[in-house]
Every structure is written in C-alpha cells, then in structure tokens.
Design a protein around this motif. Structure first.
Motif, PDB file in Angstrom:
ATOM      1  N   ARG A 269      -9.249 -30.604 -11.191  1.00 20.01           N
ATOM      2  CA  ARG A 269      -8.993 -29.751 -12.494  1.00 20.01           C
ATOM      3  C   ARG A 269     -10.083 -28.960 -13.298  1.00 20.01           C
ATOM      4  NH1 ARG A 269      -5.736 -30.880 -18.045  1.00 20.01           N
ATOM      5  NH2 ARG A 269      -6.949 -32.961 -18.780  1.00 20.01           N
ATOM      6  N   ASN A 270     -11.147 -30.296 -13.405  1.00 23.68           N
ATOM      7  CA  ASN A 270     -12.244 -30.231 -14.624  1.00 23.68           C
ATOM      8  C   ASN A 270     -13.572 -29.226 -13.291  1.00 23.68           C
ATOM      9  OD1 ASN A 270     -10.978 -31.676 -16.721  1.00 23.68           O
ATOM     10  ND2 ASN A 270     -11.974 -33.787 -16.213  1.00 23.68           N
ATOM     11  N   ILE A 271     -13.887 -29.631 -12.567  1.00 24.21           N
ATOM     12  CA  ILE A 271     -14.322 -28.418 -11.531  1.00 24.21           C
ATOM     13  C   ILE A 271     -14.574 -27.492 -11.452  1.00 24.21           C
ATOM     14  CG2 ILE A 271     -13.629 -30.300  -8.969  1.00 24.21           C
ATOM     15  CD1 ILE A 271     -16.570 -29.747  -8.270  1.00 24.21           C
ATOM     16  N   ARG A 272     -13.369 -27.596 -11.029  1.00 24.87           N
ATOM     17  CA  ARG A 272     -12.307 -25.679 -10.497  1.00 24.87           C
ATOM     18  C   ARG A 272     -12.211 -24.922 -11.532  1.00 24.87           C
ATOM     19  NH1 ARG A 272      -8.169 -28.684  -7.666  1.00 24.87           N
ATOM     20  NH2 ARG A 272      -7.177 -27.791  -9.675  1.00 24.87           N
ATOM     21  N   SER A 273     -12.612 -25.649 -13.474  1.00 23.47           N
ATOM     22  CA  SER A 273     -12.041 -24.815 -14.082  1.00 23.47           C
ATOM     23  C   SER A 273     -13.815 -25.012 -14.037  1.00 23.47           C
ATOM     24  CB  SER A 273     -11.796 -25.868 -15.522  1.00 23.47           C
ATOM     25  OG  SER A 273     -12.258 -24.919 -17.228  1.00 23.47           O
ATOM     26  N   PHE A 274     -14.560 -25.291 -14.401  1.00 24.69           N
ATOM     27  CA  PHE A 274     -16.171 -25.209 -15.084  1.00 24.69           C
ATOM     28  C   PHE A 274     -16.796 -24.251 -14.232  1.00 24.69           C
ATOM     29  CE2 PHE A 274     -20.762 -26.195 -13.692  1.00 24.69           C
ATOM     30  CZ  PHE A 274     -21.268 -26.273 -15.191  1.00 24.69           C
ATOM     31  N   GLU A 275     -16.382 -24.642 -12.627  1.00 21.07           N
ATOM     32  CA  GLU A 275     -16.550 -22.631 -11.701  1.00 21.07           C
ATOM     33  C   GLU A 275     -15.901 -22.102 -11.675  1.00 21.07           C
ATOM     34  OE1 GLU A 275     -16.022 -24.468  -7.123  1.00 21.07           O
ATOM     35  OE2 GLU A 275     -18.076 -26.178  -7.986  1.00 21.07           O
ATOM     36  N   GLN A 276     -14.957 -21.699 -12.105  1.00 22.67           N
ATOM     37  CA  GLN A 276     -14.670 -20.667 -12.489  1.00 22.67           C
ATOM     38  C   GLN A 276     -14.926 -19.958 -13.862  1.00 22.67           C
ATOM     39  OE1 GLN A 276     -10.402 -21.105 -12.450  1.00 22.67           O
ATOM     40  NE2 GLN A 276     -10.041 -21.201 -10.436  1.00 22.67           N
ATOM     41  N   THR A 277     -15.437 -21.104 -14.800  1.00 15.83           N
ATOM     42  CA  THR A 277     -15.725 -20.149 -16.149  1.00 15.83           C
ATOM     43  C   THR A 277     -17.354 -19.955 -16.074  1.00 15.83           C
ATOM     44  OG1 THR A 277     -14.302 -21.555 -17.187  1.00 15.83           O
ATOM     45  CG2 THR A 277     -16.388 -20.800 -18.626  1.00 15.83           C
ATOM     46  N   THR A 278     -18.219 -20.960 -15.349  1.00 20.78           N
ATOM     47  CA  THR A 278     -19.580 -20.435 -14.836  1.00 20.78           C
ATOM     48  C   THR A 278     -20.409 -19.511 -14.641  1.00 20.78           C
ATOM     49  OG1 THR A 278     -20.470 -22.335 -14.085  1.00 20.78           O
ATOM     50  CG2 THR A 278     -20.163 -22.494 -16.590  1.00 20.78           C
ATOM     51  N   GLY A 279     -18.981 -19.326 -12.970  1.00 18.36           N
ATOM     52  CA  GLY A 279     -19.280 -18.996 -12.005  1.00 18.36           C
ATOM     53  C   GLY A 279     -20.848 -20.027 -11.490  1.00 18.36           C
ATOM     54  N   VAL A 280     -21.152 -20.754 -10.862  1.00 13.72           N
ATOM     55  CA  VAL A 280     -22.014 -22.006 -10.860  1.00 13.72           C
ATOM     56  C   VAL A 280     -21.210 -22.516  -9.464  1.00 13.72           C
ATOM     57  CG1 VAL A 280     -24.058 -23.007 -10.915  1.00 13.72           C
ATOM     58  CG2 VAL A 280     -24.060 -21.513 -12.298  1.00 13.72           C
ATOM     59  N   ASN A 281     -21.801 -22.876  -8.825  1.00 15.76           N
ATOM     60  CA  ASN A 281     -21.197 -24.182  -7.435  1.00 15.76           C
ATOM     61  C   ASN A 281     -21.813 -25.494  -8.602  1.00 15.76           C
ATOM     62  OD1 ASN A 281     -19.893 -22.169  -5.978  1.00 15.76           O
ATOM     63  ND2 ASN A 281     -21.625 -22.042  -4.776  1.00 15.76           N
ATOM     64  N   LEU A 282     -20.907 -26.195  -8.594  1.00 16.17           N
ATOM     65  CA  LEU A 282     -21.054 -27.354  -8.564  1.00 16.17           C
ATOM     66  C   LEU A 282     -20.734 -28.743  -7.525  1.00 16.17           C
ATOM     67  CD1 LEU A 282     -21.912 -30.166 -11.152  1.00 16.17           C
ATOM     68  CD2 LEU A 282     -19.586 -29.866 -11.699  1.00 16.17           C
ATOM     69  N   ILE A 283     -21.963 -29.292  -7.547  1.00 10.04           N
ATOM     70  CA  ILE A 283     -22.078 -30.098  -5.785  1.00 10.04           C
ATOM     71  C   ILE A 283     -22.637 -31.190  -6.563  1.00 10.04           C
ATOM     72  CG2 ILE A 283     -23.439 -30.751  -3.742  1.00 10.04           C
ATOM     73  CD1 ILE A 283     -24.707 -27.786  -3.869  1.00 10.04           C
TER      74      ILE A 283
END
Length: 558
Positions: A269-283
């Motif tokens: 849930r944290n990584i999904r929230s981070f990508e949705q909020t920032t618009g940046v892919n977290l690898i």
C-alpha cells in the motif's frame, strides 16, 4: 599712590577719634546725673573702652599689615608673571621671525625652481617648434616634388589616352572588317549569327542551371536530414516521455535493506500510494541499500526523491504521511528552482525579469540537453554573447539577455505546441520582453529568418557553449556509426580477416591472414588505416590501430 600701611594707619586714627568722641559725648550726658558715682563709673568705662579700643586698634593694625603683606606678595607675583609673559612674547616673536625667514627662503627656492622649469619648458618648446618647422619644410619640398611628378604622370596619361582612343578606333575598324568577312564566309547576317550564339549560350546556361539545381536539391536533402534530427532531438528533450536511463533514473540510498519492506508497506500500500501521489515509478530490486526512482519529468523525479529522503529519515511511512511530505517537497523544489533562477540572473547581471519568467527559468535547473544542464548552458551562452558583443562594439546587456533566454522554451512540456524556440519567443513576448530579445529567441535555430546582429551572436554563443569539448555527451547513434565506420575502413583492405573496434572506439584491432600479408605489409596497412581514419572521421582524442599477424602450425597425433 598711597601704600597699604598708610591706609591702615589712617583707618586706625579715624576709629580712635570716633571712639574718643563717643566717650566724651557719653560722659557729658551722665555728668549732670551723678557726679561722684558717675565719675568713678565713667573712669572705669573709659578705661574699659580705652582697652577695647586699643585691642580693636591692634586687631585692625594686624589685619591691615596682613592685607598689606598679601598685596605685596600679589604684586611681586604679578611682576614675575609680567616678566615671564614678556620673555615668552619675545621668544615667540623670534620664533615667528625665524619661521617667516625660512618660509621666505623656501618660497624663493620654489620660485627659482619653477622659473628654471619654465625656462626649460620654453627651451624644449622652442626646439620642438624648430623641429616642426624643419619637418614642415621637408614636407613642403616632398609635396612640391610629388606635385611635379603628378603633373608629369598626368601628361603621360593624356598621351596614353590619346593613343588608346586611336587604338580603339583601329580595333573597331578591324571588328567591322572581321564581321563583314565572317558574314561573307558563313553566308549569315549578323542578326542570324547573334541568334545562333544566343541559342547556344541559352542551352549551356540551362545545362549549368540544371546541374546547380541538382546540387541544391542534394544539399537540401542533406540539410533536411540534419534539420529533422535536430527537430526530433529538441522534441524528445521537451517531450514528457521516457528517454534514457542516465537522465530519467535517480538513486536513493537507504540506511539498511530493512527499510525496503517499510517502503513497500503491508500488501504494497505504501509503494502504491507513493507512485500515485508523486507520479514517479519506484523500483525496488536486489541493489543493496538503494532504490531507484524512474520518471520522464525531472522536476517530478526530484520532488519524489526529496519526499522519499524525508520519509526514510523520519521513519514514519504511511499514505497520509506520504501526501504530507510530498506537498512540502513540492514547495521546496519550487523554492530551489526560483533560487537557482535568481542566482543565474545575478551571475549574468540581469535583475528585471518578469516573475513568471523567473519561475519558468528555474525549471531548467533539472533539464538537460545531451547531458548538458540547460540552465548552466544559458549562463555560459550569456557570458559568451556578452564578451563577443563587447568586442564588436554592440550592447552587451541586450546580447546577454537574448542568449540567456534563448532556450527558455525547453522548460515547457509537449502540451505547448511548436518548437522550443517559437514557444519560448511567445512566452517572452507575453511577459513584456523587448522585440530584439524575442527575435534572438525565435531565430536561434533559423526557424525565423535572422534579421539582427544580436540574433547571430545568440546562435554563435549557443553553438560555442554546446560544442565545447566535454559539454555534451555524444549521441548513441553517432557513436555506433563511428564504430561501424572504423570497422568498415579496416575491412576494405586486402588480407584482413577480422576487425574489432575496442575501448569505445579508441583502438582498432585488425586480424590479417598470415599467408596474404607479411610483416612489412602489416606495418604499411596500419599506417594506411590510421591515415584514412584521420581524413574521414572526426573523433575525440586518439585512435590506436593494431594489426595482428600470427602463424599457427597444427598437427594431429594419431
């Protein structure tokens, strides 16, 4: 003048006389009342009064003597003070007299020195006047001689002109005679011959024009291909899409690998929230103590990096905290961009940009062009344009402003239609920039015909800043083409078996057939390949050419 002692004695006499008169008056009054008792009392009173008067007189005398002594002391001090003042006045007068004498002597010497200097100057001026008169005399003589030679030359030219006129007449007569002979031989009139000559010249001109047109078309195709590549490259730099890993990926270091699980969160849930909020892919991969941020927009990627750094430092990672830190990071990035733009303006000496242009200029801090930071490129271009303008006698401020703003269109995304030069020019015109500055922006890639010298300087500064060694990375396409061409040049020689371009194109390893190429031919081949590479290719540094020739003897034991 009465002394102090006489004054004191006079006062004492007057006091005693007064006392005696008072005593007589008192006695006369009391005499009739009581003669006997009064007489005794009067005598007693008279004795008492006389004793008091005597003591009073002594006191007055002593005071008078003391005052007289004080007055004498003061008089002596006054005389000494007057003597000292007189001596000091005499000393001061002698000192002033000596100073006046010294000053008069100095003034006299200065006047004599100045008079001597004036005499020397007059002597030099007189000598200079004599030299000038001599030079003028010589110049007049030379001018007279030149005048005589010019008159002689004019006479000769007049004679030559007359001779030329005579020869022209002769040539004209010969031309008429030749034309009559040609007309008689060719059976053609002058008009017919002229028409045939015009026709032949027209045919030759058409052939020449056709060859010129073909050459122009070939050049247009070559330039069109180059122009298309530039347009595509500029569009890719401004387009909001992925480019290469070097310019779209940021690495965020973690204190430990345990932090990766907290970043992912429960069921991700944290990584999904981070990508949705920032618009940046977290690898998140197997890289120890590091994660990757991938995004086409460098501003969004930098905002996400600051957000993730703050979350890792804080340790509290959950969706609401991510949104809170992201909003704060957006403000920090905007402030950093604006500060970078203000620092760049201060460095080039520009202070009156519109606030919206400053905000847009700050976005270029995170933009690159062939690996070169665009904001630094603009600063370099402004300095180069200012120096060239100063050398040419133009306005350095105008040239620096045009060069500083020429790539501002790269800060806008693909949502704005048109090339970055046109978009930047429209933006500058919208916020009140000078027409000359707008023209520098729109014409720096020749999309608009160049009309001013400032626009030409902007183009030159842009080319110098981008073309200096190390400013920009070589494109992958040009790199691959250079390697392929190196291998092709080596393979075209006889006896070559294999060719390898090694060390990023800085060395060519050529394998030759030992039966077809001997040792001397191998040395000649290496020299020929190196010479051909120097003539045909443009490359940084040096390229080593190594020709390898080896013989192998192989037998099989049965």
């Amino acid at each position: 003048m009465p002394t102090a002692t006489s004054v004191g004695l006079t006062l004492i006499g007057l006091l005693i006389a007064g006392l005696l008169a008072w005593i007589g008056f008192t006695l006369s009054r009391r005499k009739a009342a009581d003669n006997t008792a009064a007489t005794a009392n009067a005598q007693l009173d008279a004795a008492t009064i006389a004793a008091g008067a005597k003591s009073a007189a002594d006191l007055v005398r002593r005071q008078a003597e003391d005052e007289a002594a004080v007055l004498r002391t003061r008089a002596e001090k006054a005389e000494k003070r007057a003597e000292e003042i007189r001596r000091a006045a005499e000393d001061r007068a002698s000192e002033v007299r000596r100073e006046a004498e010294h000053r008069a002597s100095d003034v006299r010497r200065e006047a004599e020195t100045e008079a001597q200097s004036i005499r020397d100057d007059l002597r030099e001026q007189r000598l200079e006047m004599e030299r000038r008169d001599h030079r003028l005399t010589e110049r007049e003589e030379r001018l007279d001689e030149q005048h005589r030679s010019i008159e002689e030359r004019q006479t000769e030219l007049t004679a030559q002109l007359a001779e030329l006129d005579q020869r022209k007449t002769e040539i004209r007569n010969l031309e008429e005679e030749r034309r009559r002979i040609l007309e008689g031989v060719a059976n053609l009139s002058s008009e017919q011959a002229k028409a045939e000559l015009v026709a032949s010249i027209e045919a030759e001109a058409k052939r020449h024009a056709h060859s010129i047109v073909r050459e122009i078309e070939r050049q247009a195709l070559d330039e069109g291909e180059t122009k298309a590549r530039k347009i595509i490259t500029g569009a890719v730099q401004r387009l909001a899409s992925e480019q290469t890993s070097e310019s779209v990926v940021s690495v965020v270091h973690l204190p430990s690998d345990d932090m990766k699980g907290r970043i992912i969160g429960r069921e991700g849930r944290n990584i999904r929230s981070f990508e949705q909020t920032t618009g940046v892919n977290l690898i998140i991969d197997d890289t120890p103590e590091a994660v990757l941020l991938s995004c086409f927009d460098p501003v969004r990627r930098e905002t996400a990096r600051l957000t993730l750094d703050s979350l890792v430092l804080d340790g509290r990672i959950h969706p609401s905290r991510i949104e809170e830190i992201y909003e704060r990071s957006r403000g920090e990035v905007a402030e950093l961009c604006e500060r970078a733009a203000e620092d760049a303006m201060a460095e080039v000496g520009i202070t009156d940009l519109h606030p919206e242009l400053i905000r847009t200029m700050g976005l270029l801090r995170y933009r690159t062009s062939y690996g070169q930071n665009v904001l630094k490129h603009l600063i370099e271009s402004a300095h180069i344009a200012g120096m060239m303008a100063a050398e040419l006698g133009l306005d350095p401020k105008l040239c620096k402003r045009g060069a500083f703003l020429h790539d501002i269109g790269k800060a806008l995304t693909h949502e704005s239609e048109g090339s970055h030069a046109i978009v930047g020019a429209e933006l500058a015109r919208k916020y009140g920039e000078n027409d000359d500055v707008v023209h520098c922006i729109e014409a720096h890639h020749n999309e608009v015909e160049v009309r001013t010298v400032e626009a030409v300087l902007t183009q030159a500064a842009d080319a110098v800043s981008g073309g200096r060694p190390g400013a920009r990375r070589e494109s992958l396409e040009a790199y691959v083409q250079r390697l392929e061409r190196l291998e092709e040049i080596a393979m075209h020689h006889d006896g070559v078996e294999k060719v390898f371009a090694m060390q990023a194109g800085r060395e060519i390893r050529v394998m030759v057939l030992p039966d077809a190429v001997d040792d001397i031919a191998a040395q000649v081949m290496a020299r020929d390949i190196a010479k051909q590479v120097e003539e045909e290719l443009t490359y940084p540094g040096q390229i080593r050419v190594t020709v390898v020739r080896e013989s192998r003897a192989t037998e099989v034991a049965k």
